[in-house]
Scaffold this motif. Structure first.
Motif, PDB file in Angstrom:
ATOM      1  N   ILE A 189       0.838  -1.194   0.000  1.00  0.00           N
ATOM      2  CA  ILE A 189       0.000   0.000   0.000  1.00  0.00           C
ATOM      3  C   ILE A 189       0.876   1.249   0.000  1.00  0.00           C
ATOM      4  CG2 ILE A 189      -1.880  -1.152   1.226  1.00  0.00           C
ATOM      5  CD1 ILE A 189      -1.041   0.405   3.723  1.00  0.00           C
ATOM      6  N   SER A 190       0.243   2.344  -0.404  1.00  0.00           N
ATOM      7  CA  SER A 190       0.870   3.664  -0.361  1.00  0.00           C
ATOM      8  C   SER A 190      -0.008   4.574   0.490  1.00  0.00           C
ATOM      9  CB  SER A 190       1.019   4.237  -1.778  1.00  0.00           C
ATOM     10  OG  SER A 190       1.404   5.598  -1.735  1.00  0.00           O
ATOM     11  N   VAL A 191       0.598   5.190   1.496  1.00  0.00           N
ATOM     12  CA  VAL A 191      -0.127   6.095   2.400  1.00  0.00           C
ATOM     13  C   VAL A 191       0.454   7.496   2.217  1.00  0.00           C
ATOM     14  CG1 VAL A 191      -0.818   6.576   4.766  1.00  0.00           C
ATOM     15  CG2 VAL A 191      -0.424   4.210   4.040  1.00  0.00           C
ATOM     16  N   THR A 192      -0.363   8.422   1.763  1.00  0.00           N
ATOM     17  CA  THR A 192       0.088   9.796   1.540  1.00  0.00           C
ATOM     18  C   THR A 192      -0.500  10.711   2.601  1.00  0.00           C
ATOM     19  OG1 THR A 192       0.203   9.409  -0.839  1.00  0.00           O
ATOM     20  CG2 THR A 192       0.199  11.694  -0.105  1.00  0.00           C
ATOM     21  N   LEU A 193       0.381  11.457   3.274  1.00  0.00           N
ATOM     22  CA  LEU A 193      -0.033  12.401   4.320  1.00  0.00           C
ATOM     23  C   LEU A 193       0.238  13.818   3.815  1.00  0.00           C
ATOM     24  CD1 LEU A 193       1.480  10.664   7.500  1.00  0.00           C
ATOM     25  CD2 LEU A 193      -0.730  10.258   6.395  1.00  0.00           C
ATOM     26  N   ARG A 194      -0.780  14.670   3.895  1.00  0.00           N
ATOM     27  CA  ARG A 194      -0.660  16.060   3.435  1.00  0.00           C
ATOM     28  C   ARG A 194      -1.045  17.024   4.555  1.00  0.00           C
ATOM     29  NH1 ARG A 194      -0.456  16.643  -2.177  1.00  0.00           N
ATOM     30  NH2 ARG A 194      -0.850  14.684  -3.335  1.00  0.00           N
ATOM     31  N   ASP A 195      -0.412  18.203   4.494  1.00  0.00           N
ATOM     32  CA  ASP A 195      -0.834  19.265   5.410  1.00  0.00           C
ATOM     33  C   ASP A 195      -2.252  19.701   5.039  1.00  0.00           C
ATOM     34  OD1 ASP A 195       1.720  19.147   6.420  1.00  0.00           O
ATOM     35  OD2 ASP A 195       2.452  20.845   5.218  1.00  0.00           O
ATOM     36  N   ALA A 196      -2.975  20.187   6.013  1.00  0.00           N
ATOM     37  CA  ALA A 196      -4.343  20.662   5.759  1.00  0.00           C
ATOM     38  C   ALA A 196      -4.309  21.866   4.820  1.00  0.00           C
ATOM     39  CB  ALA A 196      -5.017  21.034   7.070  1.00  0.00           C
ATOM     40  N   GLU A 197      -5.210  21.874   3.863  1.00  0.00           N
ATOM     41  CA  GLU A 197      -5.254  22.987   2.908  1.00  0.00           C
ATOM     42  C   GLU A 197      -5.871  24.247   3.515  1.00  0.00           C
ATOM     43  OE1 GLU A 197      -7.277  21.751  -0.576  1.00  0.00           O
ATOM     44  OE2 GLU A 197      -5.687  20.356  -1.206  1.00  0.00           O
ATOM     45  N   TYR A 198      -6.686  24.064   4.524  1.00  0.00           N
ATOM     46  CA  TYR A 198      -7.371  25.227   5.120  1.00  0.00           C
ATOM     47  C   TYR A 198      -7.053  25.296   6.606  1.00  0.00           C
ATOM     48  CZ  TYR A 198     -11.119  28.140   6.958  1.00  0.00           C
ATOM     49  OH  TYR A 198     -11.841  29.120   7.624  1.00  0.00           O
ATOM     50  N   VAL A 199      -6.613  26.464   7.029  1.00  0.00           N
ATOM     51  CA  VAL A 199      -6.334  26.707   8.442  1.00  0.00           C
ATOM     52  C   VAL A 199      -7.326  27.760   8.942  1.00  0.00           C
ATOM     53  CG1 VAL A 199      -4.649  27.505  10.140  1.00  0.00           C
ATOM     54  CG2 VAL A 199      -3.887  26.214   8.114  1.00  0.00           C
ATOM     55  N   GLN A 200      -8.066  27.379   9.961  1.00  0.00           N
ATOM     56  CA  GLN A 200      -9.056  28.310  10.490  1.00  0.00           C
ATOM     57  C   GLN A 200      -8.378  29.558  11.064  1.00  0.00           C
ATOM     58  OE1 GLN A 200     -11.728  26.483  13.272  1.00  0.00           O
ATOM     59  NE2 GLN A 200     -12.287  24.802  11.884  1.00  0.00           N
ATOM     60  N   GLU A 201      -9.071  30.670  10.903  1.00  0.00           N
ATOM     61  CA  GLU A 201      -8.516  31.947  11.358  1.00  0.00           C
ATOM     62  C   GLU A 201      -8.307  31.928  12.875  1.00  0.00           C
ATOM     63  OE1 GLU A 201      -9.614  36.720  11.191  1.00  0.00           O
ATOM     64  OE2 GLU A 201     -10.881  35.251  10.171  1.00  0.00           O
ATOM     65  N   GLY A 202      -7.160  32.349  13.245  1.00  0.00           N
ATOM     66  CA  GLY A 202      -6.827  32.395  14.668  1.00  0.00           C
ATOM     67  C   GLY A 202      -6.200  31.119  15.189  1.00  0.00           C
ATOM     68  N   GLU A 203      -6.173  30.071  14.366  1.00  0.00           N
ATOM     69  CA  GLU A 203      -5.579  28.802  14.784  1.00  0.00           C
ATOM     70  C   GLU A 203      -4.080  28.807  14.509  1.00  0.00           C
ATOM     71  OE1 GLU A 203      -6.836  26.143  16.284  1.00  0.00           O
ATOM     72  OE2 GLU A 203      -8.889  26.925  16.422  1.00  0.00           O
ATOM     73  N   ASN A 204      -3.375  27.974  15.257  1.00  0.00           N
ATOM     74  CA  ASN A 204      -1.928  27.829  15.064  1.00  0.00           C
ATOM     75  C   ASN A 204      -1.690  26.964  13.828  1.00  0.00           C
ATOM     76  OD1 ASN A 204       0.815  27.410  15.158  1.00  0.00           O
ATOM     77  ND2 ASN A 204       0.839  26.685  17.294  1.00  0.00           N
ATOM     78  N   PRO A 205      -1.034  27.487  12.780  1.00  0.00           N
ATOM     79  CA  PRO A 205      -0.778  26.698  11.566  1.00  0.00           C
ATOM     80  C   PRO A 205      -0.011  25.415  11.842  1.00  0.00           C
ATOM     81  CG  PRO A 205      -0.336  29.015  11.187  1.00  0.00           C
ATOM     82  CD  PRO A 205      -0.544  28.854  12.659  1.00  0.00           C
ATOM     83  N   ASN A 206       0.742  25.418  12.930  1.00  0.00           N
ATOM     84  CA  ASN A 206       1.533  24.232  13.276  1.00  0.00           C
ATOM     85  C   ASN A 206       0.648  23.027  13.593  1.00  0.00           C
ATOM     86  OD1 ASN A 206       4.239  23.217  13.644  1.00  0.00           O
ATOM     87  ND2 ASN A 206       3.777  23.089  15.842  1.00  0.00           N
ATOM     88  N   ASN A 207      -0.610  23.309  13.916  1.00  0.00           N
ATOM     89  CA  ASN A 207      -1.550  22.228  14.221  1.00  0.00           C
ATOM     90  C   ASN A 207      -2.184  21.630  12.966  1.00  0.00           C
ATOM     91  OD1 ASN A 207      -1.111  22.604  16.980  1.00  0.00           O
ATOM     92  ND2 ASN A 207      -2.771  24.117  17.142  1.00  0.00           N
TER      93      ASN A 207
END
Length: 233
Positions: A111-129
């Protein structure tokens, strides 16, 4: 009646003649070739019986020797079979060890498992999350290993039992190789089993999604992974 001398002589002659005839008959019986032949046949039959008994004794001895030889052959065959099983088991163990250490090129289904950063970051949230961290990759790798993955690579970099994954800001270092998102984790093994383990309720995929990580899993018929040490070179 008066006995005459001629009668006495005649009687004596008859007596002698009878004695001679009786003696001749006895002598004839004792020297009869037919009797001699019967005795000869008896001796021959006796010798033949003795030979048969000797042959039977020899056959019994040979049969016993044959049984002993067959038992020895069976013991040798069992030893050889055990040695062959041990040899093949050692070969299989060696192959598995080579696969685990990453010292050989391997291919197979997986199998191949691909992990991506979230495309949308809610306003006021820490992008690191909303980005992929080392613990996210490590969860996938650990689950794949526990489920029976034979070989694993991250973004094409083969890993082994001594590999380390370290997060450096927005990038991840894998055994000294710097990788950027998205992170593709490829694993060789039974694709159905590996996929089922990751997608079980409350399992790795659910945990990644709750951490705002995008996950895509693809089953493949063939995956090829190069040796680990060739990458280090």
């Amino acid at each position: 009646m008066r006995v005459k001398g001629s009668h006495v002589i005649f009687s004596f002659v008859l007596l002698v003649t009878g004695f001679i005839i009786a003696l001749s008959y006895q002598f004839t019986n004792e020297n009869n070739p037919g009797n001699q032949l019967s005795n000869s046949q008896w001796r021959a039959e006796d010798e033949l019986r003795n030979q048969v008994l000797m042959e039977q004794a020899v056959n019994r001895s040979l049969a016993e020797e044959l049984r002993e030889i067959q038992n020895q052959i069976n013991e040798i065959e069992e030893v050889v079979a055990n040695d062959e099983r041990l040899y093949f088991n050692l070969i299989e163990d060696l192959d598995r060890l080579r696969m685990v250490t990453g010292s050989v090129r391997v291919k197979g289904e997986g199998i191949s498992v691909t992990l991506r950063d979230a495309e949308y970051v809610q306003e006021g949230e820490n992008p690191n999350n909303y980005i992929v961290h080392e613990q996210h990759i490590q969860k996938v790798v650990d689950e794949l290993l526990v489920t029976g993955a034979e070989a694993i690579a991250i973004n094409g970099h083969r890993i082994n039992h001594q590999s380390y994954i370290h997060c450096i800001g927005p990038v991840i270092e894998i055994d000294g190789h710097v990788s950027f998102a998205p992170f593709e984790i490829t694993a060789i093994g039974d694709s159905e089993t590996l996929n089922g383990a990751l997608n079980m309720f409350g399992g790795v995929v659910d945990q990644l999604l709750s951490d705002n990580i995008e996950v895509r899993i693809e089953k493949r018929n063939e995956i090829v992974l190069d040796p680990y040490f060739s990458e280090r070179g």
